[in-house]
Design an enzyme around this catalytic site. Sequence first.
Site, PDB file in Angstrom:
ATOM      1  CG  LEU A   1      46.962  12.614  57.051  1.00 16.25           C
ATOM      2  CD1 LEU A   1      45.682  12.825  57.896  1.00 16.25           C
ATOM      3  CD2 LEU A   1      47.627  11.274  58.218  1.00 16.25           C
TER       4      LEU A   1
ATOM      5  CE  LYS B   1      48.670  31.912  30.947  1.00 14.59           C
ATOM      6  NZ  LYS B   1      47.896  30.992  30.981  1.00 14.59           N
TER       7      LYS B   1
ATOM      8  CB  ALA C   1      48.163  16.043  53.235  1.00 12.81           C
TER       9      ALA C   1
ATOM     10  CB  VAL D   1      51.343  20.274  45.627  1.00  7.29           C
ATOM     11  CG1 VAL D   1      51.486  18.612  46.083  1.00  7.29           C
ATOM     12  CG2 VAL D   1      50.531  21.080  46.965  1.00  7.29           C
ATOM     13  N   GLY D   2      53.710  20.489  43.766  1.00  6.90           N
ATOM     14  CA  GLY D   2      54.332  20.341  42.432  1.00  6.90           C
ATOM     15  C   GLY D   2      56.189  20.889  43.244  1.00  6.90           C
TER      16      GLY D   2
ATOM     17  N   GLY E   1      46.077  32.348  57.678  1.00  3.72           N
ATOM     18  CA  GLY E   1      46.309  31.669  56.567  1.00  3.72           C
ATOM     19  C   GLY E   1      46.094  30.472  56.237  1.00  3.72           C
TER      20      GLY E   1
ATOM     21  CG  ASP F   1      39.027  20.747  49.338  1.00  2.13           C
ATOM     22  OD1 ASP F   1      39.470  20.516  48.309  1.00  2.13           O
ATOM     23  OD2 ASP F   1      39.320  20.612  50.549  1.00  2.13           O
TER      24      ASP F   1
ATOM     25  N   GLY G   1      51.958  21.011  36.947  1.00  5.23           N
ATOM     26  CA  GLY G   1      52.033  21.955  38.199  1.00  5.23           C
ATOM     27  C   GLY G   1      52.524  21.401  38.455  1.00  5.23           C
TER      28      GLY G   1
ATOM     29  CE  LYS H   1      40.572  17.344  51.025  1.00  5.71           C
ATOM     30  NZ  LYS H   1      40.745  18.537  52.195  1.00  5.71           N
TER      31      LYS H   1
END
Lengths: 378, 378
Positions: free
Chosen positions: B172, B45, B170, B14-15, B223, B237, B10, B241
């Site tokens: 934290l 892919k 994230a 983030v990656g 956003g 989500d 990935g 968590k």
Amino acid sequence: MKKIPVLLMGCGGVGRHLLQHIVSCRSLHAKMGVHIRVIGVSDSKSLLVPMDVLKEELNDEFLSQVCRIKSNGSPLSTFSALEKGGFRVVGESELRKETEEITQILGKSTGLAVVDCSASMETIEILMKAAESGCCVVLANKKPLTSTLEHYDKLVLHPRRVRHESTVGAGLPVIASMNRIISSGDPVHSILGSLSGTLGYVMSELEDGKPLSQVVRAAKTLGYTEPDPRDDLSGMDVARKALILARLLGKRITMESIEIESLYPEEMGPGLMSVDDFLQNGIVKLDQNIEERVKKASSNGCVLRYACVIEGSSVQVGIREVPKDSPLGRLRGSDNIVEIYSRCYKEQPLVIQGAGAGNDTTAAGVLADIIDLQDLFP
Amino acid sequence: MKKIPVLLMGCGGVGRHLLQHIVSCRSLHAKMGVHIRVIGVSDSKSLLVPMDVLKEELNDEFLSQVCRIKSNGSPLSTFSALEKGGFRVVGESELRKETEEITQILGKSTGLAVVDCSASMETIEILMKAAESGCCVVLANKKPLTSTLEHYDKLVLHPRRVRHESTVGAGLPVIASMNRIISSGDPVHSILGSLSGTLGYVMSELEDGKPLSQVVRAAKTLGYTEPDPRDDLSGMDVARKALILARLLGKRITMESIEIESLYPEEMGPGLMSVDDFLQNGIVKLDQNIEERVKKASSNGCVLRYACVIEGSSVQVGIREVPKDSPLGRLRGSDNIVEIYSRCYKEQPLVIQGAGAGNDTTAAGVLADIIDLQDLFP
């Protein structure tokens, strides 16, 4: 089962709670595949060790007895009278030499975690030699980390082998969190903290309009202060914690470079005034000035906090006006708080808050440090 | 120099940030005596690897090129055209088999950290086999940890080798702090958290009397939400968590046992209503009910928060009235917060608060996890 040999220096409040935690966590730690093998406990006058430190350990029954004796305020030398084989009592004259020998032998064979739960200036030589021999070092004692830079460098020679969460904010995960931020390359811009439960309590009580003298006397009665409250009011303890955080950030400084604001003037210092005289006659003279500062802060929408501020090369410890509506400003009672500002935590800081004192919590932090060292042991 | 071989799955948001951090931290990590040797990067892919994964690595210039290509939204297969030796491009048909082979070989020789920064359900098989082969596993991806208990047990077979700080809040330090509390034997009584930046923002805007529909539309424009805001409003989500935290505490539960309150009714779900229709016509029908709940809470001195509550065997995720003057109640904007109550943090919780989203911060958390694995590598 992974074995972590531990030598404990200092078994008063924090050390005694640590031993209790170790004993009561036996089955939890066994499930985690870890066994803490206590191979020595010492106070300032005696060291108790099994006959063969390489193979034996002080068993749980023995450790519980240590806890009972220390909770009665008795010294470890009490064990001399109880001695019936199975362990040795090393007296004061041989204490340091023998401790150093053990750290040498175990550091180079099974590994060893030397745990300092004392409040002594005197452990630093043993700790530096232990670090040099490859031992791990776990500290609740702030003093070894706040000595000269030469001492500091020797102590943290192998940073992964040195843990000291409980030197700042008791068990609060301040050091662990900072180490994560540092290792991820997130540059810390500044740190703002309230790192004294006592002064946190005092400052939030002042907010309600109470005079300083009354608040400090009440805090002493509640057992929130040191026997001489000036040990808290001097800010020295907070300055030590600030120095530890600043050095963790790589700042090459000593206690001398920290600006420390004492809450009492020099002429009311311990050398010049007794505790009773200070509490009866001295501190009332400070009420008016503080009251005026509280009022001035309030008129700016602020409150006073005894804060530590680390920014650039400057480390300051003292009273500071902070917005009422900031994490520090909202703090009440004796909780500690640390705000960390970095690239990742820029507009809003990373905040860690909670009980920052107490033997139970401090010992829990030390135990978590020891367990976190497990991968360094065979 | 200690070498940590890393295979990254990935390399979207983030990656890609992780690769940038790894490259920009080279001198910092060298000072710490650590080198991260990236031996593979993959998207859904393709997999890019050096010719010899045992001896070579993808160099920094190459990794920077990966970052550029991914930030343009291009797939890694773009590299097929660039291929001039030095690396191989493994296509989709061989991707999984080849990845598994690499984890087998390196897991048993140099060690390997398999890092999952994807948002895929599909990585779990690779991860379980990697864990079985002795690899370390580092996750920003929540899905592998929220699958069946059978999968979970295989994944955390060697708990010290599995890190997943960035799956909750994230970067934290929530998981790291909980692991410390757990290993010190301090029993966690309950956890109260606001673990969605989006829902945190929404709930604190509602407090000011704005209608839900207006707040959600504004959040989408800013956003702050997923492309379909219902992905946030469903609470799924947050539930993931919550499940990760509950399992860390040893609770043997699955997603099915979590009570999840969705902020929209089933008939407005993605299968039955388009995003536009939901935002234009659906969500306004929810305004009145939420407004009434906000007012009712306010009359109790409370505010509404979208919270996760873990207590005993119960895990709940949904709207909750909390006192205005509690850490959760004081939360504004998109920060995350976690309050942990335990024996040590009984009356006042341990509070961890700060930015709980963002690629930079999430990637920093993953990098800290990787560095913290260093003692497990030869």
